[in-house]
Structures are given as structure tokens and as C-alpha cells.
Design an enzyme around this catalytic site. Structure first.
Site, PDB file in Angstrom:
ATOM      1  N   ASN A 223      43.561  81.912  48.029  1.00 32.38           N
ATOM      2  CA  ASN A 223      43.687  82.855  49.134  1.00 32.38           C
ATOM      3  C   ASN A 223      42.315  83.072  49.772  1.00 32.38           C
ATOM      4  O   ASN A 223      41.333  82.438  49.385  1.00 32.38           O
ATOM      5  CB  ASN A 223      44.302  84.176  48.652  1.00 32.38           C
ATOM      6  CG  ASN A 223      43.525  84.782  47.492  1.00 32.38           C
ATOM      7  OD1 ASN A 223      42.354  85.124  47.622  1.00 32.38           O
ATOM      8  ND2 ASN A 223      44.177  84.885  46.332  1.00 32.38           N
ATOM      9  N   ALA A 289      40.260  91.721  42.075  1.00 33.68           N
ATOM     10  CA  ALA A 289      40.532  90.304  42.313  1.00 33.68           C
ATOM     11  C   ALA A 289      41.853  90.114  43.056  1.00 33.68           C
ATOM     12  O   ALA A 289      42.830  90.833  42.821  1.00 33.68           O
ATOM     13  CB  ALA A 289      40.554  89.540  40.995  1.00 33.68           C
ATOM     14  N   ASP A 293      49.807  85.080  42.967  1.00 32.66           N
ATOM     15  CA  ASP A 293      51.064  85.546  42.376  1.00 32.66           C
ATOM     16  C   ASP A 293      51.784  84.435  41.622  1.00 32.66           C
ATOM     17  O   ASP A 293      52.518  84.702  40.665  1.00 32.66           O
ATOM     18  CB  ASP A 293      51.980  86.103  43.464  1.00 32.66           C
ATOM     19  CG  ASP A 293      51.433  87.381  44.079  1.00 32.66           C
ATOM     20  OD1 ASP A 293      50.811  88.175  43.342  1.00 32.66           O
ATOM     21  OD2 ASP A 293      51.605  87.578  45.294  1.00 32.66           O
ATOM     22  N   PRO A 319      51.152  86.005  35.343  1.00 36.22           N
ATOM     23  CA  PRO A 319      51.170  87.345  34.748  1.00 36.22           C
ATOM     24  C   PRO A 319      50.428  88.332  35.646  1.00 36.22           C
ATOM     25  O   PRO A 319      49.487  87.960  36.350  1.00 36.22           O
ATOM     26  CB  PRO A 319      50.459  87.151  33.422  1.00 36.22           C
ATOM     27  CG  PRO A 319      49.606  85.941  33.611  1.00 36.22           C
ATOM     28  CD  PRO A 319      50.360  85.052  34.531  1.00 36.22           C
TER      29      PRO A 319
END
Length: 421
Positions: A223, A289, A293, A319
């Protein structure tokens, strides 16, 4: 090495230049001290002016250079007293043999020697002279006297000298001298923070930056997070007296001064390191952070070759790191972050409740003037209901300022933090 300019900008340094060829290095020294953010004034002896002009130091320091004991432009003409009171540190570089002798004997026949006696500030000297003059018994006797009087002596280097001799007597490089001054004030500030800071004695773990989830050896899912906010918070926590460990995803940022950094790549690695640090002891966990996903279900062993118009990649859920840490028996104070593009308050308060956090800071990353890649940010802070603290609006400001405000918010919440949620 990074450093806190806000601390250095309030410190006043007098650089005293005495007679010697090494005076040319003092010009670079003044420049480097200014680069660190110090306020610098220069004092020159008559001998120094034979090697370099006051105009040079005036241009580099941005201040009038002081050369005379009785300054007719100073208040009451007592310029040396005003300087003595102004200084937080006096650095004599180069310190000539004659100047060391004056200091040791307690003479006060010029501006510098009078300043030495009139100031309560720490005095550092960086001797520079011919190797035989340095080795002379009288010089060594004066050196010992200065050390006994509490003067910090930066010992000369060995090497070739302008006179053609080789040996001890060279002034250390200006970059090294400036770094020592910066480190001195940093350590002093740290000692105060560890005793009186808002987070004094707290052990803080911070996650920052993006994670990368491999598709094959050359491709990954990630990202736009740069880690700037998390790194700013790490620096602010350290400045507030905390012991800080920073779990950093792949970012191109310098480690904040005093902060321990552990580099990770994937979400799984970040979780494993977070749990390991929790076992070592953690009072506050700050999850800034931008964790992916999802991750690829099966990472290809070799680079996937281009074939056809479509590529199907199966993803599985990663997780939730902050929720996992919040569920641990030895649970720290939990601070979450939410980067949203709409329904900011709804999503943020929902995460606060569902993930059992103590506090969450949320920003609108749909805005082009804040958030990812920007040096500015604006956030809304929400607290868990039991703290009975009103939400806080942190208006647009540099991320360093936002980080300091977040530390204050954490401190306020900790005053109400009696038992784990």
C-alpha cells in the site's frame, strides 16, 4: 543519525577561535553547529584574526563577531558579561597554547579569558598546536590544571602539521566536534526526559509503514504508507522518556535517534515480532502500520511468467495484529490507528470497540493535503468509554507536532488506566 532540532534550537553555543592555522576549520565547525540547529556566536582573539576574518564568521553564524573585551554597543559596555550569561556551552576550537596557559593561570586580559572566568557554562577546549609545543611540560601541566578545573578537553589528533612536523597537535575535524556537541545536549535532554518525561519509564512498541505480501520472488502486494507518522511518534515517545522499539515495514526513513529498530516485511513477520516483544515487556503498543489485510495463499517459488490477459491469485486473510495483541493476557495499553476515506467516526469508533482498544487515532486519507506521503497530518482521537475522556481534534500540522499531541493524549489516558480493558 537523526536528532531533535527543537531541542538544539534553544541551545546557545559560543565558538571561541584562537590563533593558529587550524582556525580555518572553525568556519566549518560553525556551519555544522548551525546545521544541527544551535544558536552560535563567535569570539575571536587577536591571533585568530591574523588567520581568518571576523566577516567570515559573521556570515556563517548570522551574528556579530565579538573581538573586544569592552563592547561599546553592548548594554553598559559589558559585552563579556552578557555573553557569559547567554552561553549554554563555550567551545574553544582551536585552543592555542597561549589560551590554555591563560585559562590555567586565571588571567583575564582579553575577551576570551575574561569570558572563561565569568561564565557558568561548561567549557570545552580543542587544542591545536605544534607537536613539540603540545608535548612541552608547561603545556601538559596547564592541561592537567584545566582538567582538574572541570574543563572538557577534546584531545588533538596525530598527523602531519602545517609546519612540516608530524605528531600530536592537529585539531579534530569540525564535523566530529559538532557531533560531540550535539550528542552532549542530546544525552542531557534524554536524562531529563527519562526522569520527568510524560512517558518516563514506559516501554513502547510501535509498528510503522506498510507490509509487503509476496506473490513471487519479484512481485508483492502493498500500500501507499510511507511510515512517516509512525516514525514521528517513535521520536516523540523517545523524547518523552520512553524506551522505544520500532517495528518498521519496508520504508526509506532514518531511524529516530535513540530508538531500537527491527525491520520486517510481511504481516506475519510483524505479528511474530510483536508477540516476541510483548513477552519481553511492553507497557504501550502503538499500531500505526498499514498492515495488508490479505496475503497470497501460495507464493510462487519462481517468477510468474506473463501469459494470457488474466492472472488469478488466491488471497487469504492476514491476522489482525492490533486485535491479537489486545487479546493477550499480559495486555499493554493499546493504541490503534485508522486510515479511512469516508464515515471516519463510525469506522474508527467501531474498531475501537471491536478490537478492544484503549485509544484510536483516525485520519481521512482521501484528503490530498494530509496522510500518506505527506509531511502534514490531521487526526481525530477517540478513547475507550471507561476513560471518560472527550474526543480530541488534532488540527492539520506537521507530523512531528501531531506526534507530540498524541503522546500527550496517551499520557492523559494512562492517568485513568488502572486495569486492562
Amino acid at each position: 543519525m537523526s536528532f531533535d532540532l527543537s531541542v538544539m534550537s534553544s541551545k546557545n553555543i559560543i565558538v571561541a577561535v584562537t590563533g593558529g592555522i587550524a582556525a580555518y576549520k572553525s568556519a566549518i565547525l560553525v556551519r555544522r553547529l548551525k546545521d544541527y540547529g544551535f544558536n552560535v556566536r563567535v569570539v575571536m582573539t587577536q591571533g585568530a584574526q591574523a588567520f581568518i576574518t571576523p566577516l567570515t564568521f559573521q556570515a556563517l553564524s548570522g551574528n556579530t563577531v565579538h573581538t573586544e573585551l569592552l563592547d561599546t554597543e553592548a548594554e553598559s559596555g559589558m559585552g563579556h558579561i552578557e555573553l557569559a550569561r547567554w552561553a549554554d556551552l563555550i567551545l574553544v576550537a582551536p585552543a592555542s597554547c597561549d589560551t590554555m596557559a591563560k585559562f590555567a593561570a586565571g588571567l583575564a586580559d582579553d575577551l576570551l579569558s575574561t569570558l572563561y572566568l565569568a561564565s557558568k557554562a561548561p567549557v570545552w577546549v580543542a587544542p591545536a598546536m605544534n607537536q613539540q609545543m603540545w608535548a612541552a611540560k608547561a603545556t601538559q601541566r596547564n592541561l592537567n590544571t584545566l582538567v582538574d578545573d572541570g574543563v572538557h578537553v577534546i584531545m588533538p589528533n596525530a598527523g602531519s602539521q602545517a609546519c612540516g612536523d608530524t605528531g600530536l597537535g592537529r585539531m579534530p575535524e569540525p564535523e566530529a566536534l559538532a557531533a560531540q556537541v550535539q550528542q552532549y545536549f542530546h544525552q542531557a535532554q534524554r536524562a531529563i526526559a527519562e526522569k520527568f518525561g510524560l512517558l518516563a519509564g514506559k516501554r513502547v512498541v510501535i509498528t510503522a509503514g506498510p507490509t509487503r505480501e509476496a506473490i513471487d520472488p519479484v512481485r508483492y502486494i502493498s500500500n501507499h504508507s510511507t511510515g512517516k507518522m509512525g516514525f514521528a511518534i517513535a521520536a516523540a515517545c523517545y523524547a518523552a522518556g520512553a524506551q522505544v522499539t520500532l517495528l518498521a515495514g519496508p520504508v526509506s526513513l532514518d531511524t529516530p535517534n535513540g530508538v531500537e529498530r527491527i525491520n520486517v516485511s510481511s504481516a506475519i513477520q510483524m505479528l511474530e515480532q510483536s508477540l516476541a516483544l510483548l513477552d519481553q515487556g511492553c507497557d504501550i503498543f502503538i499500531a500505526t502500520a498499514a498492515v495488508a489485510d490479505y496475503r497470497v495463499a501460495q507464493v510462487a517459488e519462481h517468477k510468474i511468467k506473463k501469459a494470457g490477459d488474466e492472472l488469478d491469485v488466491s488471497l487469504v486473510k492476514n491476522p489482525d495484529i492490533v486485535a491479537t495483541i489486545a487479546q493477550q493476557q499480559q495486555r499493554p495499553f493499546m493504541v490503534g490507528f485508522a486510515a479511512e476515506t469516508r464515515n471516519i467516526e463510525e469506522y474508527a469508533t467501531g474498531k475501537l470497540l471491536v478490537k478492544k482498544l484503549d485509544m484510536i487515532a483516525c485520519n481521512d486519507v482521501s484528503r490530498s493535503d494530509i496522510g500518506f506521503a505527506s509531511d502534514q497530518n490531521a487526526m481525530t482521537v477517540f478513547f475507550a468509554q471507561q476513560y471518560k475522556l472527550a474526543r480530541r481534534e488534532l488540527e492539520k500540522a506537521p507530523k512531528q507536532e501531531i506526534a507530540q499531541q498524541l503522546v500527550e493524549a496517551i499520557h492523559d489516558a494512562l492517568q485513568h488506566h488502572k486495569t486492562p480493558v
